[in-house]
Design a protein around this motif. Sequence first.
Motif, PDB file in Angstrom:
ATOM      1  N   LYS A 255      30.607  35.123  31.882  1.00 22.99           N
ATOM      2  CA  LYS A 255      31.353  36.470  32.647  1.00 22.99           C
ATOM      3  C   LYS A 255      32.949  36.510  32.244  1.00 22.99           C
ATOM      4  N   LEU A 256      33.564  37.559  32.282  1.00 22.34           N
ATOM      5  CA  LEU A 256      34.915  37.896  32.357  1.00 22.34           C
ATOM      6  C   LEU A 256      35.509  37.224  33.749  1.00 22.34           C
ATOM      7  N   GLY A 257      34.773  37.458  34.808  1.00 21.66           N
ATOM      8  CA  GLY A 257      35.383  36.926  36.115  1.00 21.66           C
ATOM      9  C   GLY A 257      34.279  36.450  36.954  1.00 21.66           C
ATOM     10  N   ILE A 258      34.713  36.240  38.236  1.00 16.75           N
ATOM     11  CA  ILE A 258      33.835  35.860  39.240  1.00 16.75           C
ATOM     12  C   ILE A 258      32.706  34.750  38.747  1.00 16.75           C
ATOM     13  N   ILE A 404      41.145  47.161  40.954  1.00 19.38           N
ATOM     14  CA  ILE A 404      41.586  46.982  39.550  1.00 19.38           C
ATOM     15  C   ILE A 404      42.996  47.180  39.445  1.00 19.38           C
ATOM     16  N   SER A 408      45.869  44.493  38.449  1.00 20.98           N
ATOM     17  CA  SER A 408      46.706  44.596  37.470  1.00 20.98           C
ATOM     18  C   SER A 408      48.188  44.671  37.646  1.00 20.98           C
ATOM     19  N   VAL A 411      49.487  40.996  38.227  1.00 23.00           N
ATOM     20  CA  VAL A 411      49.965  40.566  37.149  1.00 23.00           C
ATOM     21  C   VAL A 411      51.322  41.039  36.594  1.00 23.00           C
ATOM     22  N   PHE A 419      50.332  36.411  32.687  1.00 26.18           N
ATOM     23  CA  PHE A 419      49.326  36.541  31.503  1.00 26.18           C
ATOM     24  C   PHE A 419      48.962  34.634  31.416  1.00 26.18           C
ATOM     25  N   GLU A 421      46.903  31.705  32.349  1.00 21.85           N
ATOM     26  CA  GLU A 421      46.002  31.606  33.261  1.00 21.85           C
ATOM     27  C   GLU A 421      46.064  30.656  34.487  1.00 21.85           C
ATOM     28  N   ALA A 426      46.069  36.298  37.209  1.00 25.43           N
ATOM     29  CA  ALA A 426      45.008  36.856  36.093  1.00 25.43           C
ATOM     30  C   ALA A 426      43.758  36.820  36.523  1.00 25.43           C
ATOM     31  N   TYR A 429      42.531  39.993  38.543  1.00 28.02           N
ATOM     32  CA  TYR A 429      42.485  40.988  37.417  1.00 28.02           C
ATOM     33  C   TYR A 429      41.148  40.721  36.634  1.00 28.02           C
ATOM     34  N   ARG A 430      40.616  39.636  36.583  1.00 30.13           N
ATOM     35  CA  ARG A 430      39.487  39.571  35.919  1.00 30.13           C
ATOM     36  C   ARG A 430      38.124  39.631  36.847  1.00 30.13           C
ATOM     37  N   ASP A 431      38.511  38.929  37.928  1.00 30.08           N
ATOM     38  CA  ASP A 431      37.467  38.952  39.120  1.00 30.08           C
ATOM     39  C   ASP A 431      37.149  40.511  39.613  1.00 30.08           C
ATOM     40  N   ARG A 433      37.175  43.036  38.287  1.00 34.29           N
ATOM     41  CA  ARG A 433      36.683  44.208  37.163  1.00 34.29           C
ATOM     42  C   ARG A 433      35.084  44.339  37.087  1.00 34.29           C
ATOM     43  N   ILE A 434      34.395  43.540  37.972  1.00 32.77           N
ATOM     44  CA  ILE A 434      33.235  43.594  38.118  1.00 32.77           C
ATOM     45  C   ILE A 434      32.820  44.793  39.214  1.00 32.77           C
TER      46      ILE A 434
ATOM     47  N   HIS B 254      47.858  28.647  27.856  1.00 31.47           N
ATOM     48  CA  HIS B 254      46.436  28.961  27.935  1.00 31.47           C
ATOM     49  C   HIS B 254      46.562  30.462  28.693  1.00 31.47           C
ATOM     50  N   PHE B 419      30.890  43.308  31.351  1.00 30.68           N
ATOM     51  CA  PHE B 419      31.379  42.212  32.257  1.00 30.68           C
ATOM     52  C   PHE B 419      31.022  40.728  31.346  1.00 30.68           C
ATOM     53  N   ILE B 420      30.131  40.911  30.438  1.00 30.74           N
ATOM     54  CA  ILE B 420      29.589  39.750  29.964  1.00 30.74           C
ATOM     55  C   ILE B 420      30.495  39.504  28.623  1.00 30.74           C
ATOM     56  N   GLU B 421      31.232  38.099  28.340  1.00 33.16           N
ATOM     57  CA  GLU B 421      31.880  38.020  27.405  1.00 33.16           C
ATOM     58  C   GLU B 421      31.373  38.264  26.100  1.00 33.16           C
ATOM     59  N   TYR B 429      40.170  44.224  27.440  1.00 33.75           N
ATOM     60  CA  TYR B 429      40.894  44.432  28.627  1.00 33.75           C
ATOM     61  C   TYR B 429      41.771  43.328  28.703  1.00 33.75           C
ATOM     62  N   ARG B 433      46.454  43.303  28.289  1.00 37.42           N
ATOM     63  CA  ARG B 433      47.013  43.389  29.579  1.00 37.42           C
ATOM     64  C   ARG B 433      48.570  42.733  29.270  1.00 37.42           C
TER      65      ARG B 433
END
Lengths: 600, 600
Positions: A255-258, A404, A408, A411, A419, A421, A426, A429-431, A433-434, B254, B419-421, B429, B433
């Motif tokens: 996933k993107l986050g969490i 969100i 953002s 960041v 930017f 990690e 960041a 910002y990823r977390d 988003r869900i 990173h 949300f799934i990469e 997204y 950024r």
Amino acid sequence: MSYTAPLKDMLFDLRHLAGIDEIAKLPGFEEAGFDTAQAVLEECAKFNEGVVAPLNVDGDRNPSTWRDGEVTTSPGFRQAYAQFAEAGWQGLQHPAEFGGQGLPKAVGAACVEMLNSANLSFALCPLLTDGAIEALLTAASDDVKAVYLEKLVSGEWTGTMNLTEPQAGSDLALVRSKAEPQPDGTYRISGTKIFITYGEHDMARNIVHLVLARVTGAPEGVKGISLFVVPKFLVNKDGSLGQRNDVRCVSIEHKLGIKASPTAVLQFGDAGGAVGYLVGQENRGLEYMFIMMNAARYAVGVQGIAVAERAYQKAVAYAKERVQSRPVDGSINASAPIIHHPDVKRMLMTMRAYTEGCRALASVAAAAYDAAHHHPDGEVRRQNQAFYEFMVPLVKGYSTEMSIEVASLGVQVHGGMGFIEETGAAQYYRDARILTIYEGTTAIQANDLVGRKTARDGGQTAKGIAAQVAATEGQLAKSESPQAKAVLRRLTAARQAFLEVVDFVAGNTRASPNAVFAGSVPYLMLAGNLMAGWQLARSVIVAEALLAQPDTGGEDPQFLRSKIATARFYADHILSRAPAIRDAIVEGAESVTALPVDAY
Amino acid sequence: MSYTAPLKDMLFDLRHLAGIDEIAKLPGFEEAGFDTAQAVLEECAKFNEGVVAPLNVDGDRNPSTWRDGEVTTSPGFRQAYAQFAEAGWQGLQHPAEFGGQGLPKAVGAACVEMLNSANLSFALCPLLTDGAIEALLTAASDDVKAVYLEKLVSGEWTGTMNLTEPQAGSDLALVRSKAEPQPDGTYRISGTKIFITYGEHDMARNIVHLVLARVTGAPEGVKGISLFVVPKFLVNKDGSLGQRNDVRCVSIEHKLGIKASPTAVLQFGDAGGAVGYLVGQENRGLEYMFIMMNAARYAVGVQGIAVAERAYQKAVAYAKERVQSRPVDGSINASAPIIHHPDVKRMLMTMRAYTEGCRALASVAAAAYDAAHHHPDGEVRRQNQAFYEFMVPLVKGYSTEMSIEVASLGVQVHGGMGFIEETGAAQYYRDARILTIYEGTTAIQANDLVGRKTARDGGQTAKGIAAQVAATEGQLAKSESPQAKAVLRRLTAARQAFLEVVDFVAGNTRASPNAVFAGSVPYLMLAGNLMAGWQLARSVIVAEALLAQPDTGGEDPQFLRSKIATARFYADHILSRAPAIRDAIVEGAESVTALPVDAY
């Protein structure tokens, strides 16, 4: 300290907006006055700051892993969860009858916020357990309650919600999972469920899946869906764990986050059918699931506030430390910490105002829930329930959409470092988003707001709430301060915009559904904006009154002045958007749907 | 096809808004008429769709890697870059004298958009080379030009910009890197530079670093900064590569996004000093760097448009395919592709309108650049230069801010899958950024807009542009269509709001800098919003006129109708925000700075 719980603000909301001392007058909450709330929140802060928050970054870098159907959670999660359960945090809002502490939701919500600020991924497990508890409390038979509730309330076992299937996301009418009745009264469950948060993990001895499925021969669509308890391990008569049930985690998502929270694909019934126990009656599953979902939706809204708070704290810390350029007003004659630059202040104030506004809204909504469930007078209960139900899509939709934007901005405050990690901004910002997606996307919340919460009663609940806003305006008008005047002006304009939209929605949902639903999310955003702004306006009245007292009512005067400044910022910069949103909804519907599908 | 270049829209803008046939009348552009532009764009589309776009996802999953000072780029990048250089794409906008094709910026900008839509990470390397070429063309001696320019224009070597140091980000006054003059006229450069995009890589045989440093004894602050060429490999007299220079990549970052592009930490002079060649005169480095930065800022704005376009295309494809729920208007009596739901349309239209509006703005700004550099009349050049310079912070700031919103909507349209990469929507997204941060944050763009572009001439340029907007309103007023009327109304309100803010900015920058800079970013957003909306309004006039012709001027009538619908959507839903932004700026400044620093 990577996270410091905003106790002053939480306690201000609880005392002055949610009215904790009024809640403590309700039957069952006699011991839940301000002092108790304060003690609980302080203890909760200590636990989350010290135990849960430090695991947040590590969890992001070392997500849960899957191997042969087993999921290993991120470093430290198992141990922290054991402490969480041991300390009784899972049972905070749940009935003493099943081992809980029976505290008001208004208190519980603040604790949920802290847990989520500390670690959104970690907090999801208790969040889902809370939902499972609510559903079983409302709908399950005494037998099912007896087997599962105490273990869930103690945190010994955890709960999940199994709704989504590959073809059935927002549209649960498309659920295909099957339940075959057995002679012993149980059911055999089979099917594939996806996006199951904490659907498999190593933090608890058993996992109690609540699963939507169709009983053989049930009608098509949402009226043929039933709800089942499907434990990972069957439970023996003596309460000990028995055989492994026929449910298997076949993978978890990337996933993107969490990332620390495992999102499972669960396969039910590959070896003949998982044993399931019906919750309530057949074909009423969706109704029960909504109980669970409403609890979860509110909690996801609080997640938005939580991640916004954490992002804000991080951004403030960086802005106070990072030295770059001279202030434009010449107040410092050398490069200064960037918090001295007006645009950095604007960003931080936006983050702060959104967060405080949504926190106040959530606190007041929770108080209505408490009154709706505990007030002795049926009419008061009904009014509070209507109020709460109107607020749920706003708490969920508005607080998560703003989170969100806030993450953002967090960041952005960090500049180039944001930017990278390793900086950590960041991750929020990823977390975040869900949050506008799960437990019903913002559009689904907006459908609920338009259909069930506005059109169904012809806008009466909405207008009743607007009348309460108008009463606040009346109080504000008594103040001579420029802050109160500025807030009053924007609040009045926003309320009027809201009322025009309510009329538009109530008047057109049947005849011109496309026009209304073209503006459903903007309506949600306008309503959420207004309601959060309203609570901040109430805060101005309270803070000015306290500041007028010789001892400022025991509150920190700096805090009170900041509250007023934040409320005014919200009014000037956020609430002031309301009239434009009205225009877009009422006059802009046609252009949303003008383009034919094949022209996209 | 994962990306299809929006050729119709690009060519519409070029022909009808940027006036490519007028550009072709300028000296030096005689062969750059519409037909040439079309041929170039079609070839460019083929290359980017076929060669560059397919590497995008792989690059995200397999970022550049660092080992012992060497950087290996993502799979396929080396080969694609070789094809890019071979085909002459690097030289598109650069002078024929150095091997380029000398095409107008208006044409080049469309090609830059395609490259960036195809692959933001890949495109960054040519983007930085473009900036280096511009700086050398403007400021370097003939000797330096002779050694470097042809190789850069051919793409055989690549360029970088070395500004940032750990303590010097937005504030270049803090640059500490040193340059010691040598008897042979060269300098020895030492220092640490961070965030150097493509500061090290394996795609070209040499890397030409443009480096800001202080000559021994130079004044403090920005007036003591000089610009140097520091090649990775020294160049022999015959043009062949000689010794490795004393610059070393000590690590790469990173990052949240654009992971395939290496972001380097460069160490200059650890072994005695890297050999550097002065560009132009000592202590005028910042001025030269601004040339490079203005080119790069415009290009980063185009990156915003590019990633927005790609996110939009992906969201549309998903919305047409994903089946979920019945349309609210009952037009389809079964679950339908989600593009039939009004809120999905609203999201897609928002994405589309932003993208088309910003593309049109960028195209028109590029045409002004072309006229500013090629028009025979000095006064026309001056006017166009002022127009272009006013637009650069808007193209950069507004297009990138909107790209984050658009990429976020792209995730939202995908629901849980977003949300799934593996789905790919999340990459946009993450990638988007950075765009509001590098080459000057949005706040830095806004400072430029306020200070150099508005306050310095007392708002005259801004008002002159507003007068052009008013002229468009006059033309719109001749149309009887409801679309033109709706657009006219919002355009007029936005222009008036803009003018009030211009007066506020021009009138208060000296006396009340805090009040003006508290609203600098909102001013930028209002101005960008208006200018993009203005270009879409011009499109309505053009499209209506073409639709009135029997052959619709050779344009696709469906495309023209969509253009009008999109412009109206923009006016109703985006341009309509302008008055609220004015309120926040003009009436809300005080609340931005009210909170004392220690109260955050």
